[in-house]
Design an enzyme around this catalytic site. Structure first.
Site, PDB file in Angstrom:
ATOM      1  N   GLU A 185       0.811  -1.081   0.041  1.00  0.00           N
ATOM      2  CA  GLU A 185       0.105  -0.025  -0.208  1.00  0.00           C
ATOM      3  C   GLU A 185       0.868   1.089   0.104  1.00  0.00           C
ATOM      4  O   GLU A 185       1.779   1.225   0.727  1.00  0.00           O
ATOM      5  CB  GLU A 185      -0.814  -0.102   1.284  1.00  0.00           C
ATOM      6  CG  GLU A 185      -1.925   1.176   1.264  1.00  0.00           C
ATOM      7  CD  GLU A 185      -3.207   1.027   1.950  1.00  0.00           C
ATOM      8  OE1 GLU A 185      -3.583  -0.427   2.464  1.00  0.00           O
ATOM      9  OE2 GLU A 185      -3.880   1.993   2.305  1.00  0.00           O
ATOM     10  N   GLU A 309     -10.651   4.784   9.147  1.00  0.00           N
ATOM     11  CA  GLU A 309     -10.907   4.161   7.501  1.00  0.00           C
ATOM     12  C   GLU A 309     -11.450   2.960   7.383  1.00  0.00           C
ATOM     13  O   GLU A 309     -10.827   2.206   6.799  1.00  0.00           O
ATOM     14  CB  GLU A 309      -9.366   4.722   6.791  1.00  0.00           C
ATOM     15  CG  GLU A 309      -8.939   6.099   6.835  1.00  0.00           C
ATOM     16  CD  GLU A 309      -7.732   6.196   5.834  1.00  0.00           C
ATOM     17  OE1 GLU A 309      -6.839   5.246   5.872  1.00  0.00           O
ATOM     18  OE2 GLU A 309      -7.759   7.515   5.654  1.00  0.00           O
ATOM     19  N   ARG A 341      -2.195   3.947  16.878  1.00  0.00           N
ATOM     20  CA  ARG A 341      -2.197   5.123  15.838  1.00  0.00           C
ATOM     21  C   ARG A 341      -3.199   5.894  16.416  1.00  0.00           C
ATOM     22  O   ARG A 341      -4.507   5.900  16.406  1.00  0.00           O
ATOM     23  CB  ARG A 341      -2.270   4.741  14.520  1.00  0.00           C
ATOM     24  CG  ARG A 341      -0.917   3.934  14.176  1.00  0.00           C
ATOM     25  CD  ARG A 341      -1.149   3.464  12.937  1.00  0.00           C
ATOM     26  NE  ARG A 341      -0.724   4.203  11.725  1.00  0.00           N
ATOM     27  CZ  ARG A 341      -1.519   4.632  10.706  1.00  0.00           C
ATOM     28  NH1 ARG A 341      -2.525   4.348  10.360  1.00  0.00           N
ATOM     29  NH2 ARG A 341      -0.956   5.422   9.603  1.00  0.00           N
ATOM     30  N   ASP A 382      -2.594  14.481   6.523  1.00  0.00           N
ATOM     31  CA  ASP A 382      -2.061  13.171   6.307  1.00  0.00           C
ATOM     32  C   ASP A 382      -0.777  13.162   5.209  1.00  0.00           C
ATOM     33  O   ASP A 382      -1.132  13.078   4.248  1.00  0.00           O
ATOM     34  CB  ASP A 382      -3.495  12.413   5.424  1.00  0.00           C
ATOM     35  CG  ASP A 382      -2.972  11.038   4.982  1.00  0.00           C
ATOM     36  OD1 ASP A 382      -2.179  10.377   5.578  1.00  0.00           O
ATOM     37  OD2 ASP A 382      -3.656  10.408   4.399  1.00  0.00           O
ATOM     38  N   GLU A 410       3.934   9.205  -0.906  1.00  0.00           N
ATOM     39  CA  GLU A 410       2.468   9.000  -1.353  1.00  0.00           C
ATOM     40  C   GLU A 410       1.922  10.411  -1.979  1.00  0.00           C
ATOM     41  O   GLU A 410       1.288  10.386  -2.946  1.00  0.00           O
ATOM     42  CB  GLU A 410       1.558   8.578  -0.152  1.00  0.00           C
ATOM     43  CG  GLU A 410       0.047   8.670  -0.477  1.00  0.00           C
ATOM     44  CD  GLU A 410      -0.438   7.998   0.702  1.00  0.00           C
ATOM     45  OE1 GLU A 410      -0.255   7.894   1.637  1.00  0.00           O
ATOM     46  OE2 GLU A 410      -2.110   7.872   0.287  1.00  0.00           O
ATOM     47  N   HIS A 528      -4.209  18.344   0.149  1.00  0.00           N
ATOM     48  CA  HIS A 528      -5.072  17.256  -0.523  1.00  0.00           C
ATOM     49  C   HIS A 528      -5.772  17.734  -1.518  1.00  0.00           C
ATOM     50  O   HIS A 528      -7.182  17.816  -1.716  1.00  0.00           O
ATOM     51  CB  HIS A 528      -6.031  17.485   0.765  1.00  0.00           C
ATOM     52  CG  HIS A 528      -6.766  15.859   0.948  1.00  0.00           C
ATOM     53  ND1 HIS A 528      -7.654  15.389  -0.091  1.00  0.00           N
ATOM     54  CD2 HIS A 528      -6.646  14.800   1.584  1.00  0.00           C
ATOM     55  CE1 HIS A 528      -7.975  14.080   0.179  1.00  0.00           C
ATOM     56  NE2 HIS A 528      -7.537  13.984   1.167  1.00  0.00           N
TER      57      HIS A 528
HETATM   58  O1  GCW Z   1      -2.109   8.237   4.107  1.00  0.00           O
HETATM   59  C1  GCW Z   1      -3.160   7.552   4.007  1.00  0.00           C
HETATM   60  C2  GCW Z   1      -3.150   6.348   2.779  1.00  0.00           C
HETATM   61  C3  GCW Z   1      -3.743   5.230   3.262  1.00  0.00           C
HETATM   62  C4  GCW Z   1      -3.110   4.684   4.640  1.00  0.00           C
HETATM   63  C5  GCW Z   1      -3.590   5.569   5.745  1.00  0.00           C
HETATM   64  C6  GCW Z   1      -3.034   5.530   7.106  1.00  0.00           C
HETATM   65  C7  GCW Z   1      -2.384   2.586   5.449  1.00  0.00           C
HETATM   66  O2  GCW Z   1      -3.654   6.986   1.981  1.00  0.00           O
HETATM   67  O3  GCW Z   1      -3.387   4.417   2.262  1.00  0.00           O
HETATM   68  O4  GCW Z   1      -3.529   3.458   5.091  1.00  0.00           O
HETATM   69  O5  GCW Z   1      -3.061   6.957   5.527  1.00  0.00           O
HETATM   70  O6  GCW Z   1      -2.064   6.145   7.444  1.00  0.00           O
HETATM   71  O7  GCW Z   1      -3.643   4.562   7.726  1.00  0.00           O
END
Ligand code: GCW
Length: 707
Positions: A185, A309, A341, A382, A410, A528
């Site tokens: 991922e 999520e 987390r 994020d 990412e 974003h």
């Molecule tokens: O950054 C986002 C990502 C997800 C990721 C999530 C997280 C592992 O798009 O892919 O999942 O954060 O940190 O949990």
């Protein structure tokens, strides 16, 4: 015409300097990057002779031989062969000594080691030209050996190698978002490096090279699987696989951790519930922990993404994050740690998404067990190219907190082009929370995790320059006081060249590279704005996703009049989550650092910036600077051809060409969309936008990696 930015001008000067510099003496052969920063390029003949007594296999050892000490000797041996090309010296002058054995060799003790944390080492010049590496533990000797090799690798000589070094943070960890089927991922460097299918019988030699690379920069903990975890990875067959890795990595000082799926007692345990307050659930986890510790006595613990999520968690049963974390912590007991987390936000909650983690966790301070660590992303959203630091840092003084950074890019171009991330992490680490210190000071008692960027690509990280981010993460976790410059210089000297002119040119390219990405993707505090799902490329127009806070329009809030997210008292008031002194710095758009302007403020397009330009013109100018800088970098790299082996030179040239194209695309697509809202003209001299907005909107990338 655009005027060149400071960076562009600097790069132009460097190109000229590099062109004038002498061509390298040794022929450059093709290299594929597999050896990372441990390639140990040959020294000049003079330097090789001088370094010979300190490298190679003839090291004197004061202390017991152990698997870790043997690795230290092997590393010195290998580095000696490759750097000097000579037989080991008949008069070796390097001594590796456990602190408790110094006396037996007649060497003085090093008072700095008293009370120093595990892994600390000292390197001293002692009588008759000898160099002495001392540590309390074998791992310190290995780290000391790597430090000596690094010093010679960077400078070409042992002169100035004396050092005392202690890790600033106990936990220096990689988090792999690798799935058991080999997909990673947010991975952009091929498939997973972990071959779960063939483990435990078959051990890929990469598992050893991976551990070497980590140990060489002090990384001492690895979470092997994705936080979006599969329950079956806790089954006995996976424990056997993990044991093989743990056994392989132990001599390198690396402890293994696992991401645990909170619903595992239901998924694989046959229980009707995963309620953390249910006695059978707690007993199941306890038995699971016992089973793991029976195979892996130094198992580090569990990393958990809960109620985030779509992942299961304690809130599914009306329990708190603390209830969930503490139940797992009790199962591990003093043997290990639960890393929980803080990355949570809810679809049903219409509070500003950047405020939700703080709202959820800050009230839980004092409620977490001693062996729970809260892992907090660098910013409240994020891993964007730029965010202010996360307001939870400093807000939970009674809780152990660590920093989560993302090494994989990412949101910063994935594995194309160049984005050296040390400046991003330094920005966060150096941020003063106004609540008891900088982020670095707050996390130092615990540690730092980085979401790994490794993959099956031959060069490990997709692009050669992404290895610098792996390297920099480890170096900063060891010592957050190192500068981005220092780290870039070290990495470049070991990875590409020790020659000053080309090395400095590369360092300069690296240093501004993250800022360049900020400029062409998310200038002035925007965030974003990327494509849906794969997060590749620009898509500020997206506004129809099922969850409002997944939409770029949720973040930029642009319309005919203005742009930006009002997080002041007239808006979401996210500012109030920061210490007053910090909030005050950002509260007034006239004085706020422009890098966070649109993060905290919604402003008219005509807003007057400090530069005298309108906000709109400033945005265009910033995008254009970003584009220009990618061009300057590509040219700078082209000029380095005589100094870099052809294989890596060509690969990087391709990466930078891709980045140049992507920068233009981001600039054009973004400007085209903003313009569609307000119809203001581009400022005089700005390049026209070559395509219509619809053409940018029509681009799709179903095959983009890492989703
Ligand atoms: O950054 C986002 C990502 C997800 C990721 C999530 C997280 C592992 O798009 O892919 O999942 O954060 O940190 O949990």
């Amino acid at each position: 015409m655009m005027r060149g930015t400071g960076l562009v001008n600097r790069l132009a000067m460097l190109i000229a300097a590099v062109g004038a510099a002498m061509f390298p003496l040794a022929p450059l052969h093709a290299e594929d990057g597999y050896d990372l920063w441990l390639r140990h390029a040959p020294l000049s003949a003079v330097d090789a002779q001088a370094a010979r007594p300190y490298l190679g296999r003839g090291v004197q050892l004061l202390g017991e031989m152990s698997p870790t000490v043997k690795l230290a000797l092997d590393e010195l041996g290998q580095a000696g062969e490759r750097m000097t090309g000579l037989e080991p010296s008949p008069h070796p002058a390097l001594v590796l000594a456990r602190a408790d054995r110094l006396e037996s060799g007649g060497y003085p003790s090093d008072p700095r080691l008293a009370g120093a944390p595990p892994g600390s080492y000292s390197i001293r010049a002692v009588r008759s030209g000898r160099i002495l590496i001392t540590a309390h533990d074998d791992l310190g000797l290995l780290y000391g050996a790597f430090a000596l090799i690094r010093h010679i690798g960077v400078t070409g000589t042992v002169a100035g190698v004396e050092a005392f070094s202690a890790p600033a943070m106990p936990l220096r960890m990689l988090n792999h978002w690798d799935n058991p089927d080999g997909h990673v991922e947010r991975g952009y460097a091929g498939r997973s490096i972990f071959d779960w299918w063939h483990l435990p019988e078959k051990l890929d030699p990469r598992m050893i090279d991976y551990a070497r690379a980590n140990a060489s920069v002090g990384i001492n903990a690895v979470v092997v699987n994705n936080v979006n975890a599969r329950g079956f990875m806790l089954e006995p067959r996976y424990i056997a696989k993990l044991k093989r890795l743990a056994d392989t990595w132990r001599p390198y000082g690396i402890r293994v951790f696992m991401s645990a799926r909170f619903s595992a007692p239901r998924d694989i345990g046959g229980l009707p519930t995963a309620d953390p307050l249910d006695a059978a659930v707690a007993a199941w986890w306890r038995a699971k922990a016992d089973e793991i510790y029976a195979s892996i006595p130094d198992f580090g613990g569990f990393l958990v993404k809960a109620n985030s999520e779509g992942q299961p968690g304690p809130q599914d049963y009306g329990r708190s994050h603390a209830d969930g974390a503490n139940m797992l912590a009790a199962a591990l007991g003093t043997r290990g740690t639960v890393i929980w987390r803080a990355f949570v936000y809810k679809a049903e909650d219409d509070t500003d998404r950047t405020m939700q983690a703080y709202a959820e966790f800050a009230p839980l301070d004092r409620q977490f067990a001693d062996n729970v660590i809260l892992q907090i992303k660098n910013g409240p959203l994020d891993f964007q190219p730029r965010e202010p630091f996360h307001p939870l840092f400093g807000a939970m003084p009674k809780t152990k907190v660590m920093l989560e950074a993302q090494i994989t890019r990412e949101y910063l171009g994935q594995a194309t082009g160049m984005a050296y991330l040390a400046p991003l992490w330094k920005e966060v680490l150096a941020a003063d929370t106004g609540r008891g210190g900088t982020v670095a000071q707050i996390v130092a008692p615990v540690g730092m995790a980085g979401v790994a960027n490794t993959g099956s690509d031959r060069n490990w990280t997709g692009t050669h320059f992404d290895a610098a981010n792996w390297y920099a993460f480890g170096r900063l976790a060891w010592n957050p006081a190192l500068t981005s410059d220092q780290i870039a210089r070290e990495w470049t000297a070991q990875t590409f060249t020790r020659a000053a002119a080309p090395r400095e040119a590369i360092v300069q390219m690296m240093l501004g590279s993250r800022e360049t990405v900020v400029k062409y993707t998310s200038p002035l505090g925007l965030a974003h704005l990327m494509g849906t799902g794969h997060h590749y490329g620009p898509a500020p127009w997206v506004c129809d996703l099922e969850r409002p806070d997944w939409n770029p329009c949720y973040y930029h809030r642009a319309d005919a009049q203005g742009i930006g997210f009002d997080r002041t008292t007239t808006g979401s008031n996210a500012l109030a989550q920061y210490a007053p002194a910090v909030a005050n710095q950002w509260a007034d758009p006239a004085t706020a650092n422009p890098r966070y302007l649109l993060w905290f403020h919604h402003l008219p397009w005509t807003h007057r910036m400090a530069s005298g330009r309108t906000l709109w013109d400033e945005l265009v100018t910033t995008y254009d600077q970003g584009v220009l800088e990618t061009e300057a970098r590509a040219q700078g790299w082209a000029a380095l051809a005589p100094h870099i082996d052809p294989e890596r030179h060509a690969a990087v040239a391709t990466d930078l060409a891709i980045q140049r194209t992507e920068a233009r695309w981001w600039r054009n697509a973004s400007l085209s969309f903003w313009q569609s809202l307000h119809s203001l003209p581009l400022p005089a001299g700005a390049a026209p936008i070559p395509e219509r907005l619809e053409a940018y909107q029509a681009r799709t990338f179903p095959e983009a990696p890492g989703q």
